[in-house]
Scaffold this active site. Sequence first.
Site, short mmCIF file in Angstrom:
data_model
loop_
_atom_site.label_atom_id
_atom_site.label_comp_id
_atom_site.label_asym_id
_atom_site.label_seq_id
_atom_site.Cartn_x
_atom_site.Cartn_y
_atom_site.Cartn_z
N HIS A 1 -13.34 74.95 -16.93
CA HIS A 1 -13.91 76.09 -16.22
C HIS A 1 -13.05 76.53 -15.05
CE1 HIS A 1 -16.75 79.05 -15.08
NE2 HIS A 1 -17.86 78.40 -15.34
N ASP B 1 -12.80 88.67 -33.11
CA ASP B 1 -12.59 88.88 -34.56
C ASP B 1 -11.27 88.24 -34.97
OD1 ASP B 1 -12.18 89.81 -37.13
OD2 ASP B 1 -12.33 91.94 -36.63
#
Length: 449
Positions: A163, A380
């Site tokens: 993170h 995608d």
Amino acid sequence: MASLVTFKVRRSEAVLVPPAEPTPRELKPLSDLDDQRGLRFYRSGIHFYKNDPSREGTDPAEVVRAALARALVFYYPMAGRIREEAGGKLVVDCTGEGAMFMEADADVAIDDFGDVLAPPIPGHEMLLCEPEGAGGVVDRPLFYIQVTRLKCRGFTVSFQVNHCMADAAGVVQFMKAIGELARGAAAPAVPPVWARDLLAARRPTCVTRRHPEYEEVADPADDRISPADAQLVRHCLFFGPSEVAALRAGVPARMSRCSRFDMIAALVWKCRTEALQYERENEVRIQFVVNARGKRDPPLPAGFYGNAFAFAVASTAAGELCERPFEYALELVAKAKASVTAEYMQSVADYLVERGRPRFAVARTYLVSDITNAGFGDVDFGWGKGVYGGPPTANLATFHIRSKNAKGEEGILVPMCLPAPAMARFQQEIASNIAKMRTILDHEAIQAH
């Protein structure tokens, strides 16, 4: 039901994937927002993709692995390792060692997970490549990715990212870059920008705001919920068009510009507090992420993928929150959001440096992050957009996730985790409040005719 899904996963050995080309060897300091102690962990995400008959014979694991290697040329700090310097300051040593990659096969189909994919994803532990070795973030790979082929010829792509390296918008930017390269692009559409110095503390520091997000409530041990509670149960709320319209009916005219996030977060905070049955005088809080992108002048550059957010905090006595109307909670949330200005963001960085990069406080606090606009659903890899993209699970901290219900309606999913008795009360409070607001909506419709 999805909660009853059981399956087996056969995994290959995890391997390091280095950048496809030589990359610079240098030290890159993280920002003073990046390296706060509360972000020194790995956050995860998962994407589900259906089979595309036109990609018959193409192995998604091979495609993603090759694209990852190419993406690391542009995002070469992601192929490095974090080091800790004097005073606890973190830097990225751009070693080019690479990210960790794993491929796997599971004897389960996407449809087996149910009509609506939502956290917690059953068996998500087997679909994630877990960071190995001791805890912490120093001297470990910064990014882990697993591609799992499913028996329906669909697949999942999951990740674990340090993170300190990226917030939700930043990791989605990186994942989109992998997807673009997987689909044949020569380079990411948005070139990555480091620029962590833009979110550094001033020299000398100058804290100009109060930062309750890092200050504990009185008697923090006096809480009604703990991550160590083995009896916690999970439930997902869905706020579709009719629920949002009902909430809007409960908004006073002076607050007509409040956002969907404000309304949902305020209602959930109120009902959650009622369900946990805190003492009337207990201070309770809601803490949520406010994105710095768009809060600065000049703005952060396009392509910035570091942590660019602050926590807004609203607080009140539990008795006040529970006994006063919905608009009271809504006003507190809206006021807290408005308080996070460009100067507030700078003050956060200064505060973190002055106080030794403390962790944010969590006692008697509802933590929520809106990831509806992060773009998880747009990643995608050449098989089209996924049927789900987002966190695999949610515990005491939760999210607003863009989703559809079984009827195909667009809406917001809010996972919730509470002790079993509190969960029953919580669901009842949510239903009661929405029903009350629907009565207002129906009355207005009658008056209009």
